[in-house]
Design a protein around this motif. Structure first.
Motif, PDB file in Angstrom:
ATOM      1  N   MET A  35       0.878  -0.991   0.099  1.00 56.84           N
ATOM      2  CA  MET A  35      -0.077  -0.014   0.073  1.00 56.84           C
ATOM      3  C   MET A  35       0.862   1.274   0.160  1.00 56.84           C
ATOM      4  N   ALA A  36       0.387   2.244  -0.786  1.00 60.93           N
ATOM      5  CA  ALA A  36       1.305   3.332  -0.942  1.00 60.93           C
ATOM      6  C   ALA A  36       0.730   4.694  -1.114  1.00 60.93           C
ATOM      7  N   PHE A  37       1.183   5.775  -0.647  1.00 63.56           N
ATOM      8  CA  PHE A  37       0.461   7.105  -1.002  1.00 63.56           C
ATOM      9  C   PHE A  37       1.397   7.593  -2.054  1.00 63.56           C
ATOM     10  N   LEU A  38       0.754   7.116  -3.474  1.00 68.72           N
ATOM     11  CA  LEU A  38       1.283   7.554  -4.641  1.00 68.72           C
ATOM     12  C   LEU A  38       1.014   9.045  -5.156  1.00 68.72           C
ATOM     13  N   SER A  39       1.897   9.585  -5.757  1.00 67.26           N
ATOM     14  CA  SER A  39       1.307  11.134  -6.310  1.00 67.26           C
ATOM     15  C   SER A  39       0.583  10.604  -7.620  1.00 67.26           C
ATOM     16  N   PRO A  40       0.057  11.379  -8.245  1.00 67.72           N
ATOM     17  CA  PRO A  40      -0.730  11.177  -9.611  1.00 67.72           C
ATOM     18  C   PRO A  40       0.013  10.772 -10.601  1.00 67.72           C
ATOM     19  N   GLY A  41       1.185  11.211 -10.592  1.00 70.56           N
ATOM     20  CA  GLY A  41       2.257  11.098 -11.737  1.00 70.56           C
ATOM     21  C   GLY A  41       2.890   9.491 -11.584  1.00 70.56           C
ATOM     22  N   ASN A  42       3.262   9.142  -9.903  1.00 68.79           N
ATOM     23  CA  ASN A  42       3.620   7.911  -9.912  1.00 68.79           C
ATOM     24  C   ASN A  42       2.546   6.538 -10.075  1.00 68.79           C
ATOM     25  N   TYR A  43       1.307   7.383  -9.550  1.00 66.31           N
ATOM     26  CA  TYR A  43       0.135   6.151  -9.775  1.00 66.31           C
ATOM     27  C   TYR A  43       0.119   5.881 -11.088  1.00 66.31           C
ATOM     28  N   VAL A  44       0.071   6.745 -12.038  1.00 64.52           N
ATOM     29  CA  VAL A  44      -0.047   6.294 -13.416  1.00 64.52           C
ATOM     30  C   VAL A  44       0.956   5.201 -14.148  1.00 64.52           C
ATOM     31  N   LYS A  45       2.397   5.611 -13.476  1.00 68.43           N
ATOM     32  CA  LYS A  45       3.475   4.757 -14.090  1.00 68.43           C
ATOM     33  C   LYS A  45       3.147   3.361 -13.389  1.00 68.43           C
ATOM     34  N   ALA A  46       2.739   3.262 -12.149  1.00 63.61           N
ATOM     35  CA  ALA A  46       2.444   2.171 -11.445  1.00 63.61           C
ATOM     36  C   ALA A  46       1.411   1.298 -12.148  1.00 63.61           C
ATOM     37  N   HIS A  47       0.379   1.726 -12.315  1.00 67.00           N
ATOM     38  CA  HIS A  47      -1.042   1.355 -13.214  1.00 67.00           C
ATOM     39  C   HIS A  47      -0.628   0.795 -14.309  1.00 67.00           C
ATOM     40  N   GLN A  48       0.310   1.585 -15.013  1.00 65.65           N
ATOM     41  CA  GLN A  48       0.451   1.108 -16.628  1.00 65.65           C
ATOM     42  C   GLN A  48       1.308  -0.234 -16.445  1.00 65.65           C
ATOM     43  N   ARG A  49       2.314  -0.369 -15.314  1.00 65.09           N
ATOM     44  CA  ARG A  49       3.033  -1.584 -15.253  1.00 65.09           C
ATOM     45  C   ARG A  49       2.416  -2.597 -14.806  1.00 65.09           C
ATOM     46  N   GLY A  50       1.079  -2.382 -14.544  1.00 65.79           N
ATOM     47  CA  GLY A  50       0.222  -3.581 -13.747  1.00 65.79           C
ATOM     48  C   GLY A  50       0.626  -3.615 -12.475  1.00 65.79           C
ATOM     49  N   ALA A  51       1.341  -2.763 -11.676  1.00 69.32           N
ATOM     50  CA  ALA A  51       1.608  -2.878 -10.322  1.00 69.32           C
ATOM     51  C   ALA A  51       0.703  -2.584  -9.450  1.00 69.32           C
ATOM     52  N   ALA A  52      -0.050  -1.462  -9.606  1.00 71.02           N
ATOM     53  CA  ALA A  52      -0.778  -0.864  -8.483  1.00 71.02           C
ATOM     54  C   ALA A  52      -2.215  -0.397  -9.182  1.00 71.02           C
ATOM     55  N   ILE A 107      -4.294  19.027 -11.480  1.00 73.76           N
ATOM     56  CA  ILE A 107      -3.856  17.774 -11.144  1.00 73.76           C
ATOM     57  C   ILE A 107      -4.612  17.093  -9.957  1.00 73.76           C
ATOM     58  N   PRO A 108      -4.933  15.873 -10.527  1.00 72.64           N
ATOM     59  CA  PRO A 108      -5.942  15.064  -9.563  1.00 72.64           C
ATOM     60  C   PRO A 108      -4.986  14.999  -8.049  1.00 72.64           C
ATOM     61  N   ASN A 109      -5.753  15.026  -7.061  1.00 75.07           N
ATOM     62  CA  ASN A 109      -4.991  14.816  -5.887  1.00 75.07           C
ATOM     63  C   ASN A 109      -4.383  13.300  -5.573  1.00 75.07           C
ATOM     64  N   ASP A 110      -3.386  13.399  -4.935  1.00 70.79           N
ATOM     65  CA  ASP A 110      -2.722  12.154  -4.264  1.00 70.79           C
ATOM     66  C   ASP A 110      -3.582  10.959  -4.347  1.00 70.79           C
ATOM     67  N   THR A 111      -3.007   9.872  -4.427  1.00 65.58           N
ATOM     68  CA  THR A 111      -3.700   8.363  -4.089  1.00 65.58           C
ATOM     69  C   THR A 111      -3.106   7.565  -3.040  1.00 65.58           C
ATOM     70  N   ILE A 112      -4.169   6.903  -2.583  1.00 65.70           N
ATOM     71  CA  ILE A 112      -3.656   5.642  -1.899  1.00 65.70           C
ATOM     72  C   ILE A 112      -3.881   4.518  -2.787  1.00 65.70           C
ATOM     73  N   SER A 113      -2.933   3.943  -3.214  1.00 65.26           N
ATOM     74  CA  SER A 113      -3.012   2.628  -3.969  1.00 65.26           C
ATOM     75  C   SER A 113      -2.427   1.501  -3.396  1.00 65.26           C
ATOM     76  N   VAL A 114      -3.009   0.346  -3.923  1.00 61.64           N
ATOM     77  CA  VAL A 114      -2.561  -1.054  -3.451  1.00 61.64           C
ATOM     78  C   VAL A 114      -1.995  -1.914  -4.480  1.00 61.64           C
ATOM     79  N   ARG A 115      -1.606  -3.056  -4.254  1.00 63.29           N
ATOM     80  CA  ARG A 115      -0.874  -3.943  -5.190  1.00 63.29           C
ATOM     81  C   ARG A 115      -2.216  -4.417  -6.082  1.00 63.29           C
ATOM     82  N   SER A 116      -1.829  -4.498  -7.370  1.00 58.57           N
ATOM     83  CA  SER A 116      -2.896  -4.809  -8.015  1.00 58.57           C
ATOM     84  C   SER A 116      -3.364  -6.260  -8.046  1.00 58.57           C
TER      85      SER A 116
END
Length: 314
Positions: free
Chosen positions: A101-118, A248-257
């Motif tokens: 679980m991570a406090f991902l910025s919107p830019g980092n979230y997009v990169k992580a989601h594109q990689r199927g990680a979050a 810019i969309p606010n920060d996320t709380i993201s989890v493992r995919s």
């Protein structure tokens, strides 16, 4: 006789090939079903939570640890909190499943989601900002700002050519991506026409401006508030000369995919409840300037995908 033996041999080889093909298809089908059925089956027995280094790492760790205990009490499992060395490392940590679980910025979230990680489960809410003035409206987006020291010869974005600018990592939406893109659209390519200096934490960008280490800084609006306790006059000492036109969309709380859907819901509900308590609200506000959380999904970040694509094609 030889012809018969040859024919038998050919038939045997053909039969073997058919059998191997059938087995291969069956195994492939089983693997596909297994992958599909276990795609979101991970239920953590403990949580590794990582937060963004938006302020100095040592200070951030002390601020974030109480959140780990609150979340542990809600979930009934251990929660270990760490601070990322930098924002880029958080994407790698999610990809390698070292972080749940991570406090991902919107830019980092997009990169992580594109990689199927979050996957995003929550989006932060903050009170609106207007050049240092806090509104009474909770919003789920914000602007990037460019600041300079009071008295600087820099009066607008046009004066940044040849200047030294404090920026965040290249995956930071407010501290790099959006201001770089908007200024390029206006005719100033800061990546080649200015000197970019990477600092860790938006507060460090403001402090670098205040100390005269750089001429300007790209930060979120309004990062000056994070420095106000050390310099009560910071709103006058450091001034804004530009605000991005796009939000810019606010920060996320993201989890493992691969995290279980039911557990995601439990985790999201726990964070929402924590942020509503006086103690919990104090913690999430101190570590990330968050006022609370609302449930979210990937569709809320369409603008970030466009920014990412534009930067790749520039």
């Amino acid at each position: 006789m030889k012809k018969i033996k040859s024919l038998i041999a050919i038939l045997a080889v053909s039969l073997l090939a058919v059998m191997l093909t059938a087995c291969s298809k069956n195994n492939s089908g089983s693997s596909s079903e297994s992958t599909s059925s276990t795609a979101k089956s991970y239920v953590p027995q403990s949580i590794n939570l990582q937060v963004t280094p938006s302020v100095q790492a040592g200070e951030m760790e002390n601020l974030a640890k109480p959140l780990g205990q609150m979340l542990s009490d809600k979930l009934g499992i251990p929660v270990n909190v760490t601070v990322a060395t930098d924002s880029n490392s958080m994407v790698e940590a999610m990809s390698s499943k070292k972080v749940d679980m991570a406090f991902l910025s919107p830019g980092n979230y997009v990169k992580a989601h594109q990689r199927g990680a979050a996957d995003v489960i929550l989006q932060a809410q903050r009170y609106g900002q207007n050049d240092g003035k806090v509104t009474d409206q909770l919003v789920d987006s914000y602007r990037s700002m460019i600041t300079v020291k009071n008295g600087s010869s820099i009066k607008s974005w046009e004066d940044l050519k040849g200047k030294k600018i404090a920026v965040q990592a290249v995956t930071s939406a407010a501290g790099y991506m959006l201001p770089v893109l908007e200024l390029k659209d206006k005719g100033l390519d800061v990546e080649t026409q200015a000197q970019l200096v990477t600092v860790k934490g938006h507060d460090q960008g403001i402090i670098s401006v205040l100390n005269g280490d750089v001429d300007a800084a790209f930060t979120f609006e309004d990062a000056r508030l994070n420095v106000q306790k050390d310099d009560p006059n910071i709103m006058n000492d450091v001034k804004a000369v530009y605000f991005t036109e796009q939000r810019i969309p606010n920060d996320t709380i993201s989890v493992r995919s691969d995290m279980d859907e039911a557990f995601r819901t439990k985790l999201a509900d726990a964070m929402i409840e924590i942020a509503k308590t006086p103690e919990g609200h104090k913690v999430v506000k101190s570590i990330a300037s968050h006022e609370g959380y609302v449930k979210s999904d990937d569709s809320k970040f369409a603008s970030m995908y466009k920014i990412e694509e534009a930067l790749q094609n520039k």
